[in-house]
Design a protein around this motif. Structure first.
Motif, PDB file in Angstrom:
ATOM      1  N   LEU B 107       0.835  -1.201   0.000  1.00 16.14           N
ATOM      2  CA  LEU B 107       0.000   0.000   0.000  1.00 16.14           C
ATOM      3  C   LEU B 107       0.865   1.245   0.000  1.00 16.14           C
ATOM      4  O   LEU B 107       1.882   1.295   0.656  1.00 16.14           O
ATOM      5  CB  LEU B 107      -0.896   0.031   1.238  1.00 16.14           C
ATOM      6  N   THR B 108       0.443   2.265  -0.742  1.00 17.31           N
ATOM      7  CA  THR B 108       1.163   3.539  -0.701  1.00 17.31           C
ATOM      8  C   THR B 108       0.672   4.323   0.507  1.00 17.31           C
ATOM      9  O   THR B 108      -0.300   3.950   1.150  1.00 17.31           O
ATOM     10  CB  THR B 108       0.888   4.366  -1.969  1.00 17.31           C
ATOM     11  N   ASP B 109       1.342   5.422   0.796  1.00 21.57           N
ATOM     12  CA  ASP B 109       1.000   6.225   1.960  1.00 21.57           C
ATOM     13  C   ASP B 109      -0.444   6.730   1.899  1.00 21.57           C
ATOM     14  O   ASP B 109      -1.165   6.696   2.884  1.00 21.57           O
ATOM     15  CB  ASP B 109       1.977   7.410   2.066  1.00 21.57           C
ATOM     16  N   PHE B 110      -0.876   7.175   0.715  1.00 17.95           N
ATOM     17  CA  PHE B 110      -2.236   7.675   0.520  1.00 17.95           C
ATOM     18  C   PHE B 110      -3.254   6.549   0.755  1.00 17.95           C
ATOM     19  O   PHE B 110      -4.269   6.720   1.409  1.00 17.95           O
ATOM     20  CB  PHE B 110      -2.378   8.257  -0.893  1.00 17.95           C
ATOM     21  N   GLU B 111      -2.927   5.360   0.211  1.00 14.73           N
ATOM     22  CA  GLU B 111      -3.828   4.216   0.365  1.00 14.73           C
ATOM     23  C   GLU B 111      -3.950   3.805   1.822  1.00 14.73           C
ATOM     24  O   GLU B 111      -5.018   3.464   2.305  1.00 14.73           O
ATOM     25  CB  GLU B 111      -3.330   3.033  -0.475  1.00 14.73           C
ATOM     26  N   ARG B 112      -2.818   3.862   2.523  1.00 17.28           N
ATOM     27  CA  ARG B 112      -2.824   3.515   3.946  1.00 17.28           C
ATOM     28  C   ARG B 112      -3.724   4.472   4.719  1.00 17.28           C
ATOM     29  O   ARG B 112      -4.453   4.072   5.617  1.00 17.28           O
ATOM     30  CB  ARG B 112      -1.404   3.597   4.509  1.00 17.28           C
ATOM     31  N   PHE B 113      -3.678   5.733   4.351  1.00 20.34           N
ATOM     32  CA  PHE B 113      -4.523   6.751   4.993  1.00 20.34           C
ATOM     33  C   PHE B 113      -5.986   6.441   4.735  1.00 20.34           C
ATOM     34  O   PHE B 113      -6.806   6.468   5.649  1.00 20.34           O
ATOM     35  CB  PHE B 113      -4.154   8.138   4.458  1.00 20.34           C
ATOM     36  N   LYS B 114      -6.312   6.124   3.478  1.00 20.41           N
ATOM     37  CA  LYS B 114      -7.706   5.825   3.105  1.00 20.41           C
ATOM     38  C   LYS B 114      -8.213   4.614   3.869  1.00 20.41           C
ATOM     39  O   LYS B 114      -9.339   4.617   4.374  1.00 20.41           O
ATOM     40  CB  LYS B 114      -7.813   5.587   1.605  1.00 20.41           C
ATOM     41  N   VAL B 115      -7.360   3.588   3.972  1.00 19.25           N
ATOM     42  CA  VAL B 115      -7.741   2.370   4.704  1.00 19.25           C
ATOM     43  C   VAL B 115      -8.057   2.711   6.152  1.00 19.25           C
ATOM     44  O   VAL B 115      -9.063   2.259   6.710  1.00 19.25           O
ATOM     45  CB  VAL B 115      -6.617   1.314   4.628  1.00 19.25           C
ATOM     46  N   LYS B 116      -7.203   3.531   6.752  1.00 20.12           N
ATOM     47  CA  LYS B 116      -7.385   3.901   8.156  1.00 20.12           C
ATOM     48  C   LYS B 116      -8.720   4.615   8.356  1.00 20.12           C
ATOM     49  O   LYS B 116      -9.476   4.283   9.274  1.00 20.12           O
ATOM     50  CB  LYS B 116      -6.222   4.816   8.582  1.00 20.12           C
ATOM     51  N   VAL B 117      -9.009   5.568   7.484  1.00 25.66           N
ATOM     52  CA  VAL B 117     -10.240   6.354   7.627  1.00 25.66           C
ATOM     53  C   VAL B 117     -11.475   5.489   7.404  1.00 25.66           C
ATOM     54  O   VAL B 117     -12.434   5.527   8.172  1.00 25.66           O
ATOM     55  CB  VAL B 117     -10.206   7.544   6.638  1.00 25.66           C
ATOM     56  N   LEU B 118     -11.433   4.671   6.340  1.00 29.35           N
ATOM     57  CA  LEU B 118     -12.606   3.853   5.999  1.00 29.35           C
ATOM     58  C   LEU B 118     -12.851   2.765   7.035  1.00 29.35           C
ATOM     59  O   LEU B 118     -13.991   2.424   7.345  1.00 29.35           O
ATOM     60  CB  LEU B 118     -12.431   3.252   4.605  1.00 29.35           C
ATOM     61  N   LYS B 119     -11.750   2.238   7.578  1.00 27.93           N
ATOM     62  CA  LYS B 119     -11.878   1.212   8.610  1.00 27.93           C
ATOM     63  C   LYS B 119     -12.576   1.805   9.844  1.00 27.93           C
ATOM     64  O   LYS B 119     -13.465   1.180  10.429  1.00 27.93           O
ATOM     65  CB  LYS B 119     -10.482   0.720   8.990  1.00 27.93           C
ATOM     66  N   ALA B 120     -12.166   3.021  10.203  1.00 28.45           N
ATOM     67  CA  ALA B 120     -12.771   3.688  11.362  1.00 28.45           C
ATOM     68  C   ALA B 120     -14.258   3.922  11.121  1.00 28.45           C
ATOM     69  O   ALA B 120     -15.085   3.723  12.015  1.00 28.45           O
ATOM     70  CB  ALA B 120     -12.046   4.997  11.627  1.00 28.45           C
ATOM     71  N   LYS B 121     -14.582   4.318   9.873  1.00 27.77           N
ATOM     72  CA  LYS B 121     -15.997   4.563   9.512  1.00 27.77           C
ATOM     73  C   LYS B 121     -16.800   3.283   9.646  1.00 27.77           C
ATOM     74  O   LYS B 121     -17.895   3.266  10.226  1.00 27.77           O
ATOM     75  CB  LYS B 121     -16.073   5.047   8.067  1.00 27.77           C
ATOM     76  N   LYS B 122     -16.218   2.210   9.094  1.00 25.67           N
ATOM     77  CA  LYS B 122     -16.900   0.910   9.105  1.00 25.67           C
ATOM     78  C   LYS B 122     -17.161   0.465  10.550  1.00 25.67           C
ATOM     79  O   LYS B 122     -18.261   0.063  10.904  1.00 25.67           O
ATOM     80  CB  LYS B 122     -16.036  -0.124   8.374  1.00 25.67           C
TER      81      LYS B 122
END
Lengths: 216, 135
Positions: B107-122
């Motif tokens: 994962l790139t840095d941007f993707e890692r950020f997106k994963v973190k945010v979406l995981k929290a939302k989920k």
């Protein structure tokens, strides 16, 4: 005539010079004393080479850093912040912007060595950054980023001198340029979903994350 | 004597697809071409260097290729393509897990950020639903 110039030998005063003349030494008396001072460099041999110091060129920009790349700042006041790279300046330093409205990083110079280049790019084709340069002007010896210290105004007399707070060293030129450049960068950033929040956040390492194993 | 039978038909045999799970070739697939001794076998695969590997360093899958012993690399690769071993393995939950791990590692840095945010939302949604159900 000092008494030390005479020796008393067998009750007779003998002049020193006479004694010295008549003394026989197995090795000759050193007429010359050891010099008090020695030169630090020996005589020129003609074998030394003088290497002319080549002027150090501008730092080579890493291949991974292109205009629009998102960089992670690793040191300084804004460490951890993710910023957009605009161009490399004449001195070799990188020109970056937050953009200011997004994460508080202004148009700033940053050293390549203190930066992680991510693979994320923002499309900033057509941005005009020609007005920003850190090459000192011939006459004024100043450039876009030169520090400007506003004059202090002192009022009152004696012990009750009150000084007006020093105004920030930001020129109107810089403020105007910040707004102008950020307009186009923010427009490009808002095209990608979550990019704005990404630039707003700071980078940090969590448990189990190791930079040498991470892809940026 | 009580012998321990494997839960599925996954024996060490010629043609058996194995996954190397230790060393620098970790995660790579290979096929057993010949058994050398009690602990080693000749293994080859498209991403693997043909050679002798220890059984301890490999995990046996449930997939088998119908090849004869010690076939040439080129023959093996042809049979591999024909049977689509990569696809077959990819469909298994094991293969999917490996693919997921590989994806997360890259994962790139941007993707890692997106994963973190979406995981929290989920997780927020799940937690609120759970609270609802509890009440």
């Amino acid at each position: 005539m000092l008494y030390r110039d005479f020796f008393r030998m067998d009750g007779v005063l003998v002049p020193r010079q006479v004694l010295v003349d008549n003394m026989h030494f197995s090795r000759p008396i050193q007429q010359q004393r050891a010099p008090k001072w020695y030169p630090t460099e020996g005589p020129a041999t003609g074998l030394t080479k003088t290497i002319e110091k080549k002027p150090q060129g501008v730092a080579k920009l890493r291949k991974s850093i292109t205009p629009g790349t998102v960089l992670i700042l690793l040191a300084g006041r804004f460490k951890g912040k993710r910023v957009v790279f605009l161009k490399q300046l004449e001195s070799g330093l990188l020109l970056v912007t937050g953009p200011f409205k997004i994460n508080g990083v202004p148009l700033r110079r940053v050293n390549q060595a203190y930066v992680i280049a991510t693979s994320t790019k923002v499309d900033i084709a057509g941005i005009d950054t020609t007005g920003i340069s850190d090459k000192p002007d011939e006459k004024t010896k100043r450039h876009f980023f030169s520090r400007v210290v506003a004059e202090q105004k002192e009022e009152g007399e004696g012990e009750f001198v009150s000084t007006e707070a020093k105004k920030s060293g930001l020129t109107e030129e810089r403020k105007a340029m910040q707004v102008k450049v950020d307009e186009s960068v923010i427009a490009a950033v808002e095209k990608t979903p979550m990019m704005k929040d990404y630039l707003k956040s700071r980078f940090s390492l969590e448990k189990g994350q190791f930079p040498h194993l991470m892809k940026f | 004597s009580t012998e321990k039978m494997p839960s599925r038909e996954a024996f060490i045999e010629i043609g058996r697809l194995v996954c190397i799970n230790y060393g620098k070739d970790s995660g790579k697939l290979g096929v057993i071409l010949d058994i050398c001794d009690t602990m080693t076998a000749l293994v080859d695969g498209p991403n693997l260097k043909r050679g002798i590997y220890n059984f301890r360093r490999m995990a046996v899958t449930g997939i088998k290729l119908p090849i004869s012993k010690s076939v040439k690399s080129t023959t093996l690769y042809k049979a591999w393509e024909a049977a689509d071993l990569d696809g077959q393995f990819g469909k298994t939950s094991w293969g999917q897990k490996l693919a997921r791990q590989e994806r997360r590692k890259n994962l790139t840095d941007f993707e890692r950020f997106k994963v973190k945010v979406l995981k929290a939302k989920k997780n927020k949604i799940i937690k609120s639903k759970l609270k609802e159900l509890k009440n």
